[in-house]
Design a protein around this motif. Structure first.
Motif, PDB file in Angstrom:
ATOM      1  N   ASP A   1      -8.983  -8.265  -0.516  1.00 30.70           N
ATOM      2  CA  ASP A   1     -10.262  -8.217   0.185  1.00 30.70           C
ATOM      3  C   ASP A   1     -10.202  -7.362   1.446  1.00 30.70           C
ATOM      4  N   ASP A   2      -8.996  -7.148   1.975  1.00 28.33           N
ATOM      5  CA  ASP A   2      -8.848  -6.358   3.197  1.00 28.33           C
ATOM      6  C   ASP A   2      -8.665  -4.869   2.925  1.00 28.33           C
ATOM      7  N   GLY A   3      -8.735  -4.478   1.635  1.00 35.47           N
ATOM      8  CA  GLY A   3      -8.607  -3.069   1.283  1.00 35.47           C
ATOM      9  C   GLY A   3      -7.183  -2.587   1.098  1.00 35.47           C
ATOM     10  N   LYS A   4      -6.208  -3.467   1.290  1.00 34.50           N
ATOM     11  CA  LYS A   4      -4.809  -3.108   1.087  1.00 34.50           C
ATOM     12  C   LYS A   4      -4.382  -3.470  -0.330  1.00 34.50           C
TER      13      LYS A   4
ATOM     14  N   LYS B   1      10.398  -2.994  -2.717  1.00 33.29           N
ATOM     15  CA  LYS B   1       9.397  -1.944  -2.920  1.00 33.29           C
ATOM     16  C   LYS B   1       9.915  -0.864  -3.873  1.00 33.29           C
ATOM     17  N   LYS B   2      11.216  -0.605  -3.844  1.00 30.01           N
ATOM     18  CA  LYS B   2      11.792   0.336  -4.813  1.00 30.01           C
ATOM     19  C   LYS B   2      11.617  -0.211  -6.229  1.00 30.01           C
ATOM     20  N   PHE B   3      11.816  -1.509  -6.374  1.00 25.58           N
ATOM     21  CA  PHE B   3      11.660  -2.138  -7.680  1.00 25.58           C
ATOM     22  C   PHE B   3      10.202  -2.084  -8.127  1.00 25.58           C
TER      23      PHE B   3
ATOM     24  N   ALA C   1      -9.775   2.481 -10.931  1.00 29.71           N
ATOM     25  CA  ALA C   1     -10.127   1.112 -11.299  1.00 29.71           C
ATOM     26  C   ALA C   1      -8.909   0.204 -11.260  1.00 29.71           C
ATOM     27  N   PHE C   2      -7.785   0.687 -11.765  1.00 30.87           N
ATOM     28  CA  PHE C   2      -6.583  -0.130 -11.741  1.00 30.87           C
ATOM     29  C   PHE C   2      -6.066  -0.300 -10.312  1.00 30.87           C
ATOM     30  N   LYS C   3      -6.239   0.702  -9.476  1.00 29.02           N
ATOM     31  CA  LYS C   3      -5.870   0.539  -8.070  1.00 29.02           C
ATOM     32  C   LYS C   3      -6.746  -0.535  -7.434  1.00 29.02           C
ATOM     33  N   GLN C   4      -8.032  -0.517  -7.769  1.00 27.78           N
ATOM     34  CA  GLN C   4      -8.941  -1.538  -7.259  1.00 27.78           C
ATOM     35  C   GLN C   4      -8.518  -2.921  -7.731  1.00 27.78           C
ATOM     36  N   ALA C   5      -8.006  -2.990  -8.952  1.00 25.19           N
ATOM     37  CA  ALA C   5      -7.548  -4.266  -9.496  1.00 25.19           C
ATOM     38  C   ALA C   5      -6.347  -4.801  -8.738  1.00 25.19           C
ATOM     39  N   GLY C   6      -5.620  -3.927  -8.030  1.00 26.49           N
ATOM     40  CA  GLY C   6      -4.476  -4.360  -7.245  1.00 26.49           C
ATOM     41  C   GLY C   6      -4.774  -4.472  -5.763  1.00 26.49           C
ATOM     42  N   THR C   7      -6.050  -4.377  -5.392  1.00 24.49           N
ATOM     43  CA  THR C   7      -6.464  -4.349  -3.989  1.00 24.49           C
ATOM     44  C   THR C   7      -7.044  -5.684  -3.542  1.00 24.49           C
TER      45      THR C   7
ATOM     46  N   SER D   1       0.824  -1.205   0.000  1.00 25.04           N
ATOM     47  CA  SER D   1       0.000   0.000   0.000  1.00 25.04           C
ATOM     48  C   SER D   1       0.859   1.258   0.000  1.00 25.04           C
ATOM     49  N   ASP D   2       2.014   1.206   0.678  1.00 23.26           N
ATOM     50  CA  ASP D   2       2.881   2.381   0.714  1.00 23.26           C
ATOM     51  C   ASP D   2       3.511   2.655  -0.646  1.00 23.26           C
ATOM     52  N   VAL D   3       3.733   1.601  -1.445  1.00 22.74           N
ATOM     53  CA  VAL D   3       4.231   1.801  -2.806  1.00 22.74           C
ATOM     54  C   VAL D   3       3.212   2.577  -3.623  1.00 22.74           C
ATOM     55  N   TRP D   4       1.943   2.222  -3.451  1.00 20.49           N
ATOM     56  CA  TRP D   4       0.874   2.861  -4.209  1.00 20.49           C
ATOM     57  C   TRP D   4       0.739   4.352  -3.888  1.00 20.49           C
ATOM     58  N   GLN D   5       1.169   4.764  -2.711  1.00 24.49           N
ATOM     59  CA  GLN D   5       1.065   6.176  -2.349  1.00 24.49           C
ATOM     60  C   GLN D   5       1.870   7.071  -3.289  1.00 24.49           C
ATOM     61  N   ASP D   6       2.896   6.499  -3.902  1.00 23.38           N
ATOM     62  CA  ASP D   6       3.753   7.278  -4.790  1.00 23.38           C
ATOM     63  C   ASP D   6       3.526   6.987  -6.270  1.00 23.38           C
ATOM     64  N   LEU D   7       2.609   6.095  -6.591  1.00 23.49           N
ATOM     65  CA  LEU D   7       2.356   5.765  -7.994  1.00 23.49           C
ATOM     66  C   LEU D   7       1.426   6.790  -8.624  1.00 23.49           C
ATOM     67  N   THR D   8       1.687   7.115  -9.876  1.00 22.44           N
ATOM     68  CA  THR D   8       0.828   8.034 -10.630  1.00 22.44           C
ATOM     69  C   THR D   8       0.491   7.392 -11.976  1.00 22.44           C
TER      70      THR D   8
END
Length: 445
Positions: A159-162, A346-348, A151-157, A139-146
């Motif tokens: 059942d626990d919302g992470k 996570k950097k990768f 929808a694509f974020k949902q595709a990477g989520t 989830s912390d990686v996603w904070q910096d993704l643009t």
């Protein structure tokens, strides 16, 4: 009562619908065998068989378990690893595992000593391993993704919302053919079921194999079932069937197998003994007229022939259902629950989710579409541009049978059932009754 929104309806600005998930009931653990018997218990991280030996120069280092074993995706992964060293300062050791072995052995692989990062798929298959604690929270990686839609974020989520997956590329399933062959023979894409069957018969009369076909690995035939079911019974019935909410021995499912049986004589014979790459070779060599497969079929075409590859949407069968539902499976990258160097991993992953990585992906693999909207797509080939337009114009998008349903059901029930049907399409009643009986056992466990 308003039905829950599907992941398909989340694909917002890029596509109208995709990655069906929310209608699937949540399950934290699947009992019993997850993947087919005989899955490779020996799949372990070994790293370093490809580009980017980890740890050089004392910098960050991570390992990548890759199912990109064919030439084109292998080249793409190697290019990403090299670029990650330059752009993110991470040395990546690649552990390439034969694609089918990776998929069938994934459960044991993840419970053993997996690589820090690994290639995988969105949909139920991603959420399943996340729910079992076999994937790391990114989830912390996603904070910096643009560059990604919600929808694509949902595709990477999960059942626990992470978040557990960084989406990378996707490509549609359709009916592919060689433009030059069709021009020579005067063929045109069929608009409906009757004209499709007429084209099959004409190709056979012309001495061609109408439909190149292979199912040795078990999953390609799932695509044929999915296309027929989407055209005969519609998107909502299809996703409900995958979720175990519809009966496999219903009249609706029987009609799918009946339609398939009708066109089976036009398919390449002995499909259960042939891999998809071998079947695609018949298309490359102009021995077959067309092939239903994902856009990755382009990997089998020489670079000089890439411009000769084209496709059409699987034709309409029922005008009331239409033909505006397609399949476009989404691939991505996940992290081990216990990576050796979490910071490097996570950097990768952050690099893999960047526009630079997306641009490199589509440049080195001309059969895929990037998930990152910031990617430079000016270099898209004609095929890539056509695929992007095709997916973007779809009303509903499915992920593929073995991603939209439980992995144990797909592997232990549907693979042998479809292979049985290919060998003996006569006993549809016996087939669907057997599937339904097994489905009840699995989906109530």
């Amino acid at each position: 009562m308003t039905r829950p929104r599907t992941e398909a309806e989340h694909l917002a600005s890029l596509v109208p619908a995709s990655v069906r998930a929310t209608r699937l009931p949540r399950r934290s653990v699947l009992r019993g065998s997850v993947l087919a018997a005989g899955a490779l218990g020996g799949l372990t991280a070994c790293g370093g068989d490809d580009a980017g030996s980890g740890g050089e120069g004392g910098g960050s280092a991570t390992t990548l378990g890759s199912n990109g074993s064919d030439e084109v995706p292998k080249k793409m992964i190697a290019a990403l690893a090299a670029d990650a060293k330059t752009k993110a300062g991470v040395d990546v050791a690649i552990n390439t595992i034969e694609h089918e072995k990776f998929q069938e052995g994934i459960n044991n692989y993840l419970q053993g000593s997996p690589d820090d990062v690994w290639t995988w798929f969105s949909g139920y298959r991603m959420r399943f391993f996340a729910s079992r604690g076999l994937a790391g929270d990114i989830s912390d990686v996603w904070q910096d993704l643009t560059g990604y839609t919600d929808a694509f974020k949902q595709a990477g989520t999960g059942d626990d919302g992470k978040q557990y997956l960084v989406p990378s590329t996707y490509g549609p399933w359709a009916v592919f053919y060689r433009k030059s062959l069709w021009q020579e023979r005067g063929y045109t894409p069929p608009a409906d079921w009757e004209s499709f069957k007429a084209l099959l018969a004409r190709m056979q009369t012309d001495g061609l194999v109408p439909m190149a076909f292979a199912d040795k690995d078990g999953w390609p035939a799932m695509g044929t079932f999915d296309q027929l079911n989407l055209r005969i019974n519609g998107y909502q019935f299809h996703v409900d069937l995958m979720a175990g909410e519809e009966a496999w021995n219903s009249a609706e499912v029987k009609s799918v197998f009946e339609a398939w049986r009708e066109i089976m004589p036009f398919h390449q014979e002995a499909a259960n003994g042939r891999e998809w790459q071998e079947a695609a070779t018949a298309l490359v060599n102009k021995e077959a007229g067309m092939m239903l497969l994902g856009s990755f079929i382009g990997e089998q075409f020489p670079e000089a022939d890439q411009g000769d590859l084209d496709f059409f949407n699987f034709p309409e069968i029922d005008p009331a259902i239409g033909a505006d539902a397609v399949e476009a499976p989404l691939d991505g990258y996940m992290m081990s629950a216990r990576p050796r160097d979490e910071e490097a991993a996570k950097k990768f992953l952050g690099y893999l989710g960047s526009a630079d990585a997306g641009t490199l992906m589509v440049q080195t693999n001309p059969t895929v579409i990037t998930a990152n909207g910031d990617t430079d797509t000016s270099g898209y080939t004609e095929l890539q541009a056509r695929c992007a337009e095709y997916v973007g114009s779809a009303k509903s998008i499915a992920q593929f049978m073995d991603r939209d349903t439980r992995p144990d059901f797909a592997s232990t029930v549907m693979i042998p059932s479809l292979q049985t049907f290919i060998n003996n399409p006569a006993d549809i009643d016996g087939l669907v009754n057997s599937i339904e009986e097994q489905k009840k056992s699995i989906f109530t466990s």
